[in-house]
Design a protein around this motif. Structure first.
Motif, PDB file in Angstrom:
ATOM      1  N   TYR B 176       1.406   2.930   8.887  1.00 55.29           N
ATOM      2  CA  TYR B 176       2.735   3.493   9.128  1.00 55.29           C
ATOM      3  C   TYR B 176       3.797   2.839   8.250  1.00 55.29           C
ATOM      4  CZ  TYR B 176       1.103   6.387  12.946  1.00 55.29           C
ATOM      5  OH  TYR B 176       0.483   7.359  13.671  1.00 55.29           O
ATOM      6  N   LEU B 177       3.621   1.544   7.958  1.00 55.03           N
ATOM      7  CA  LEU B 177       4.579   0.873   7.091  1.00 55.03           C
ATOM      8  C   LEU B 177       4.592   1.518   5.703  1.00 55.03           C
ATOM      9  CD1 LEU B 177       4.298  -2.985   7.662  1.00 55.03           C
ATOM     10  CD2 LEU B 177       6.384  -1.607   7.761  1.00 55.03           C
ATOM     11  N   LYS B 178       3.381   1.813   5.202  1.00 55.37           N
ATOM     12  CA  LYS B 178       3.300   2.421   3.884  1.00 55.37           C
ATOM     13  C   LYS B 178       3.992   3.784   3.887  1.00 55.37           C
ATOM     14  CE  LYS B 178       0.267   4.106   0.264  1.00 55.37           C
ATOM     15  NZ  LYS B 178      -1.070   4.506  -0.135  1.00 55.37           N
ATOM     16  N   VAL B 179       3.705   4.568   4.912  1.00 56.50           N
ATOM     17  CA  VAL B 179       4.306   5.899   4.992  1.00 56.50           C
ATOM     18  C   VAL B 179       5.822   5.777   5.097  1.00 56.50           C
ATOM     19  CG1 VAL B 179       4.498   7.968   6.413  1.00 56.50           C
ATOM     20  CG2 VAL B 179       2.247   6.969   5.962  1.00 56.50           C
ATOM     21  N   ALA B 180       6.284   4.803   5.890  1.00 60.68           N
ATOM     22  CA  ALA B 180       7.724   4.644   6.091  1.00 60.68           C
ATOM     23  C   ALA B 180       8.408   4.276   4.772  1.00 60.68           C
ATOM     24  CB  ALA B 180       7.982   3.568   7.144  1.00 60.68           C
ATOM     25  N   ARG B 181       7.849   3.301   4.045  1.00 61.89           N
ATOM     26  CA  ARG B 181       8.449   2.892   2.772  1.00 61.89           C
ATOM     27  C   ARG B 181       8.459   4.055   1.781  1.00 61.89           C
ATOM     28  NH1 ARG B 181       5.293  -2.070   3.620  1.00 61.89           N
ATOM     29  NH2 ARG B 181       3.688  -1.078   2.339  1.00 61.89           N
ATOM     30  N   TYR B 186      10.985   8.520  -1.137  1.00 61.96           N
ATOM     31  CA  TYR B 186      10.903   9.916  -1.583  1.00 61.96           C
ATOM     32  C   TYR B 186      11.704  10.896  -0.732  1.00 61.96           C
ATOM     33  CZ  TYR B 186       6.958   8.631  -4.654  1.00 61.96           C
ATOM     34  OH  TYR B 186       6.188   8.086  -5.629  1.00 61.96           O
ATOM     35  N   ARG B 187      12.474  10.411   0.191  1.00 64.99           N
ATOM     36  CA  ARG B 187      13.100  11.365   1.109  1.00 64.99           C
ATOM     37  C   ARG B 187      14.135  12.246   0.422  1.00 64.99           C
ATOM     38  NH1 ARG B 187      18.276   9.243   3.828  1.00 64.99           N
ATOM     39  NH2 ARG B 187      18.475   7.175   2.913  1.00 64.99           N
ATOM     40  N   TRP B 188      14.572  11.875  -0.762  1.00 65.43           N
ATOM     41  CA  TRP B 188      15.487  12.742  -1.518  1.00 65.43           C
ATOM     42  C   TRP B 188      14.889  14.139  -1.692  1.00 65.43           C
ATOM     43  CZ3 TRP B 188      13.236  14.608  -5.881  1.00 65.43           C
ATOM     44  CH2 TRP B 188      12.151  13.874  -6.399  1.00 65.43           C
ATOM     45  N   GLU B 327      14.875   0.540  -1.914  1.00 65.64           N
ATOM     46  CA  GLU B 327      16.238   0.561  -2.454  1.00 65.64           C
ATOM     47  C   GLU B 327      16.390   1.667  -3.507  1.00 65.64           C
ATOM     48  OE1 GLU B 327      18.902  -0.794  -1.368  1.00 65.64           O
ATOM     49  OE2 GLU B 327      20.103   0.032  -3.027  1.00 65.64           O
ATOM     50  N   GLN B 328      15.344   1.825  -4.350  1.00 63.92           N
ATOM     51  CA  GLN B 328      15.366   2.925  -5.335  1.00 63.92           C
ATOM     52  C   GLN B 328      15.534   4.273  -4.626  1.00 63.92           C
ATOM     53  OE1 GLN B 328      11.704   2.691  -7.593  1.00 63.92           O
ATOM     54  NE2 GLN B 328      12.104   0.559  -8.176  1.00 63.92           N
ATOM     55  N   GLY B 329      14.777   4.413  -3.538  1.00 63.03           N
ATOM     56  CA  GLY B 329      14.830   5.672  -2.786  1.00 63.03           C
ATOM     57  C   GLY B 329      16.216   5.921  -2.240  1.00 63.03           C
ATOM     58  N   ASN B 334      20.992   9.301  -2.275  1.00 63.71           N
ATOM     59  CA  ASN B 334      22.447   9.475  -2.296  1.00 63.71           C
ATOM     60  C   ASN B 334      22.856  10.357  -3.468  1.00 63.71           C
ATOM     61  OD1 ASN B 334      24.914   8.897  -1.011  1.00 63.71           O
ATOM     62  ND2 ASN B 334      25.442   7.472  -2.676  1.00 63.71           N
ATOM     63  N   LEU B 335      22.165  10.160  -4.554  1.00 65.91           N
ATOM     64  CA  LEU B 335      22.414  10.974  -5.738  1.00 65.91           C
ATOM     65  C   LEU B 335      22.181  12.442  -5.439  1.00 65.91           C
ATOM     66  CD1 LEU B 335      22.841  10.914  -8.898  1.00 65.91           C
ATOM     67  CD2 LEU B 335      20.341  10.791  -9.075  1.00 65.91           C
TER      68      LEU B 335
END
Lengths: 754, 754
Positions: B176-181, B186-188, B327-329, B334-335
């Protein structure tokens, strides 16, 4: 009252042959040798202080069997049969009932006749008074009291038609008064035909004044069980009847009302005094001798005659002042009772006249009854050897009276013990219900069959009513619990969530969907089967998980039988039925599929016939086991093993004829209650609790009984049954029977049964 | 962890598309004009302090709809539908739900945004803190939290296949940690495709710093609902995650754990601290904007994509240090969120690469899913107008954002009120059960459908469980009571003995026996009928008693139809259904046989079609009334009156198409609850008590409602029904509906429902 035009009114036709009947029958307990027993009242029976069906008369040995009020002759005899069965099988196995009115040999010393050891000291005192007043020996005579009530609608119709009485209660009382007086006048007729006490036994008279034997009926003669001369009660009116009895008691000529030993009593309220306000409701005929050739002391024909006689006595007019009329009857009866049983009666002409009149009555009221009994009575009139007294006397010449009592008694004893699981009179009901009824009668519940086809019973005790269906459906379960059990999906869900091991399953409606799920099952023990199975076709079991090829083949095989295929966890092991009542497992049963064991000679068909020959095997749940069938299913199961019905199995080889183990398809039942450890029993109880069930049968697969229930894969719960059969536990094929019916009675009435 | 070889292992195939889902969805209550309401939380709903499905978010106007955890997408949407139906029909009829994430026009004065009036003062305090920290306006944004859990068997299989981890819990948490990160990275992508808050409404920013609108998602941008900059939580490990959150709280940067507004939360135990001991059990995606074009704010396709996306995020490897990766995500999201909804995204190439990778993942795992959604995403990438943000923005240009909210909201409102008796999502179940479920959801019971075909429900409240079948079969009835009611003979016996007037009957199996009983019936109102009747053939009624000739003819007529003939008391009058719950009659219904009323023009067939056109009429107990059939029975009944389907009845002439009055054969239901006096209600209650029933329908014939129940022949009890339909009382054809389902809930939980 001019009653004949009323009785011939067509409006009465539908009611004339309707009536209500009840019988109280006394019998001495004797040994298999025909000697009076010395044992106490049977412990298995419920307390005599309230028992509605089984009481004690004067002596501790003298059973009194009391039927409920019944609406038909056939129902009366069902109850007589059932109560007799219950009494026989509640006594010591070496005791039986003496079938004659006259007692067996009495003790030489009168004090050795033991007065009934009743709880109520007043009852004991009364019996001590009787012993003192009449002597203990005379109290040992037994007989039948026959309670008779006309159909109430008939009496109402009569009242509507007549014009003399304005008050219905008064009219009703007059009806019964007339019948009572006429019975007292004409009862010599019953003494002639049905008198059955021609001879006394050893130490009955013991030096007291006695008739010259043989006679027609010692019991109905002046030497019988009757009040002293100074007891005089008039039947002129209810007022006279009540006053006279009360005066006799006041004057000390009777100790209490019930000491009044007339051949007929008027019955209404609780005590005689009640008759002052209430109408007579029925009459009690008290002069019927036991017929030793009838299992219950009286036959259906005699009851049918008594009904006809009651109608005739209502019809025929009295020919004298009421008291004279009764007094004449008293004398005629004594005369007939003391005649030699083989002699023509002095009342021959009068008897013939009466039979002609009865025939005429039947004709005028168009009564749809057989007149065979009247034909036979005419024969008996001409040939006294055919009367009951004549037959008993002649029989006693041949084999002694003691042997009559012993041998006839033994035949009824054997009948009662022949199929000890059944309840005579109610053998058309399911066996579980029969056993339940036996227990209820034994313990003294007021019991009623509300609906026979539906196995619907009503119980009452301690002013509390319970209804029971199938012996196992009661108010102690909620409505939702059986609905949960009925739904296998819901049952599995609840058990699974509560942490029980339950075979999980999946349903597939296409081969593709099933094939794709292969990985889910590859390492599991599974069974692949069509959703609905016939004869077990299309089922494949993989104990160690299938390889892909076999899996797909099993799916194909199953889909050939149904459009829906189930893949379920396979739990290897043996299935046991745990019967839970409340918070206890009361029985555990192993059921073995229908089978035969070879002897190297007989065919399967012959072995089945031999096994079916056991009287324990019957059909339709009326016996503890079912007959093995030789049908399609059995043929197929044999075929799969390479056998036919004509194969000859080897010596000691066991051949199964069924895949399923149900007792209802001929399986064997083996009690395992004591084999299982407590942890498995707790498992079943807890599973029942999860389902909310009070009474249920939990089917559990156990691979190894020795393993603790907490071990991995120790068990699998298959299902819970909300209508579990009880009789297979009560009378298993092997092992100890478990009286579940009694446990259910205890559940319903925890304070009533000790 | 090298996860790709694991996920391509065939053993996982059956599990990849299984998962558990739950949705929490916020919506503002608005007037039909699209303005925020000023009313309090709906009174009809059970208390917010325990309600499992319906809660309040920040403001008193802000409903939060919470589904239970479901095992499939279809089940998730059934619950979304049912909860929406319940919420709509529990609010004032002039209120509806605002379908957009961005709120409708907010009050000019911030204090006029009313904080939820919760019972628990701590909850109020927390909201006051939020109001102070973030401002009330920002709290008014709504969205969807999507809870996702991989199938547990899948994670177990993965654990068995992998070799890196020895501890299952640790492994599961890493999954789950991997999926969360990865989701945070990638949520953009979801913001691009499903972002749906391009425009703010009046007084939302109210002078605060704001984006240059339009954008893709105000809510998902830095202007949305997010923590202050100084809140930093690492997803590197669960330990870091837990420690960081706890430290933020300690330092006062968060008032409590739940103030942590990340796009993904790790979920396990009750509080964040529990994750130290327990594995992560599921993740909560918190960034889903409401889709105003979907009745429930989210569509099935979006959920299916999210599931696929979760699998892909498990599959695809992270390319940087965990914190950097997250942080990149954050920055990319936001972009994308602040891009114009019609502009091509700056992440175009990366998005295309991801879609290609997802396709490749599907191929490698042989995932049996449609790739249509991926095709459409590619289109949306090339044509931003097709994204949700693009559509909302363009639509708002056409009709304003307020009109979108008003008009779309109104269409969902209409849908919820269109068939107010049904429960969306469960319309395949019986209507009584749908109504029952509606009430249970409304009042806040934990509700579960245990078996759909069987209408089997599980309820839980106050730590107490009840099971209910058909809405009316419960633990409050004993098992024996429905068995008594099922058996008409037993029912009549018990009622008759208890002194109730019940039609008595006799069964005859020969003409002769029936003929001989004539006198019994000559003065009675009787009905002569074959034991089993078809279309009422062979029935004769004699209201004043038959003459002999007619009687015999009636017997002959009846015997033509069956071998068994019943003669029963005929009780003239109208039959009413008394619905008894506990010691009260909760509803009385008159049922009128299927009928039409003529207009002098239309044929019977046309009139039936017209009457059947009413949406209240349907089939198979899924609507309050049933359609009138035009079958054999109806044809025969018409024929007996001299009509055919093509006859034209006169104006106002009522024609009956059935002899029986059942609603299930097209009859009309008319509520009579208030018409009957208390004595008749007592009668029904007492009859139910005699039968031991808690819930039942007592059918009583009453010739004259005005006569007191104690009058001679005032009534006759026909039968009692242990599975009485409830929906016909809830929604009668005429008269007031009676909410029996709520009465049953009160019976089961007397303290739970006020």
């Amino acid at each position: 009252m001019n009653i004949q035009p009323i009785l011939t009114n067509e409006q009465l036709y539908p009611y004339l042959l309707k009536a209500r009947y009840g019988v109280e029958k006394e019998s001495q307990r004797v040994t298999m040798e025909g000697d009076l027993v010395t044992t106490d009242y049977p412990e298995k029976l419920g307390n005599r202080s309230f028992h509605p069906y089984i009481q004690t008369d004067f002596a501790e040995t003298q059973m009194e069997l009391v039927t409920p009020v019944t609406d038909s002759v056939s129902e009366l005899f069902r109850w007589l049969a059932a109560i007799h069965d219950t009494v026989y099988r509640s006594m010591d196995t070496n005791e039986m009932l003496w079938p004659l009115s006259m007692p067996p040999a009495l003790p030489k010393t009168e004090e050795n006749i033991v007065i009934a050891k009743l709880d109520n000291f007043e009852d004991v005192l009364y019996r001590r008074y009787l012993a003192k007043t009449y002597g203990r020996r005379k109290q040992m005579v037994s007989g039948i009291h026959f309670n008779f009530e006309f159909d109430d609608e008939m009496v109402q119709k009569m009242f509507e038609i007549q014009e003399e009485y304005d008050d219905y209660d008064q009219f009703k009382t007059e009806v019964y008064l007339k019948v009572a007086r006429n019975y007292l006048h004409y009862r010599w007729l019953t003494t002639y035909f049905f008198g059955g006490s021609p001879l006394s036994g050893p130490h009955y008279f013991n030096g007291h004044e006695r008739p010259t034997e043989p006679v027609r009926s010692i019991r109905n003669s002046e030497y019988g069980y009757k009040n002293h001369e100074d007891v005089k009660v008039s039947y002129r009116s209810v007022k006279d009847y009540v006053n006279d009895i009360q005066q006799m008691v006041e004057e000390g000529k009777l100790s209490e009302e019930k000491e009044f030993y007339a051949a007929v009593r008027l019955r209404g309220g609780h005590s005689v005094a009640d008759l002052a306000d209430k109408p007579v409701r029925y009459i009690e005929l008290r002069n019927i001798d036991l017929d030793p050739y009838q299992p219950y002391g009286i036959g259906e024909e005699e009851v049918e005659f008594l009904h006809l006689f009651m109608l005739f006595l209502l019809w025929t007019d009295e020919q004298a002042d009421p008291d004279d009329w009764v007094e004449q009857g008293e004398q005629m009866n004594n005369l007939v009772a003391l005649e030699s049983p083989l002699a023509q009666t002095a009342c021959y002409d009068e008897a013939q006249r009466l039979i002609v009149e009865i025939r005429s009555f039947i004709k005028q009221t168009e009564l749809p009854v057989s007149t065979e009994i009247l034909d036979r009575m005419e024969e008996m009139l001409d040939d006294p050897k055919q009367t009951l007294a004549g037959r008993v006397y002649l029989d006693a010449q041949k084999r002694t009276q003691k042997e009559i009592g012993k041998q006839e008694g033994l035949s009824y004893y054997k009948k009662a013990w022949q199929a000890p699981y059944q309840l005579a009179g109610f053998t058309n009901m399911e066996l579980s219900t029969q056993i339940f009824m036996f227990d209820a009668i034994q313990k003294g519940f007021d019991l009623e069959v509300l609906d026979e086809q539906d196995q619907f019973l009503k119980l009452n005790a301690q002013e509390h009513t319970e209804y029971v269906k199938n012996g196992n459906m009661t108010s102690k379960d909620t409505y939702i619990a059986p609905l949960i059990m009925e739904n296998k999906t819901v049952t599995k869900k609840l058990l699974h969530r509560a942490g029980f091991r339950v075979p999980q399953g999946k349903e597939f409606t296409s081969k593709e969907a099933a094939d794709v799920s292969y990985e889910e099952f590859r390492n599991k023990s599974i069974v692949v089967k069509p959703k609905s199975t016939n004869f077990g076709l299309g089922i494949t079991v993989f104990v160690d998980g299938p390889n892909k090829n076999d899996y797909e083949q099993a799916i194909n095989t199953a889909f050939k039988e149904d459009d829906s295929v189930l893949i379920e966890d396979f739990i290897a092991g043996t299935e046991y039925r745990f019967f839970v009542i409340g918070d206890q497992v009361k029985a555990i049963l192993l059921r073995v599929p229908a089978n035969v064991t070879g002897d190297g000679k007989q065919t399967v068909k012959e072995l089945v016939a031999q096994k079916n020959n056991d009287p324990l095997r019957g059909e339709n749940h009326r016996t503890p086991l079912e007959k093995i069938q030789l049908g399609e299913s059995e043929e197929l199961v044999l075929h799969q093993q390479g056998y036919t019905f004509d194969s000859v199995p080897n010596q000691d080889e066991t051949i199964y004829l069924r895949d399923n183990s149900n007792v209802s398809t001929g399986g064997d039942s083996i009690d395992m209650t004591e084999v299982f450890s407590e942890d498995y029993k707790q498992l079943a109880v807890q599973a029942a609790q999860v389902l909310g069930a009070t009474i249920c049968g939990v089917d559990i697969i156990v691979p190894d009984i020795e393993a603790p229930a907490s071990a991995a894969d120790a068990y699998g719960i298959i299902e819970a049954n909300f209508n579990p059969m009880m009789h297979m536990h009560c009378y298993p094929y092997k092992g100890k029977g478990r009286r579940l019916t009694m446990d259910i009675l205890k559940l319903l009435y925890p304070d009533f049964i000790k």
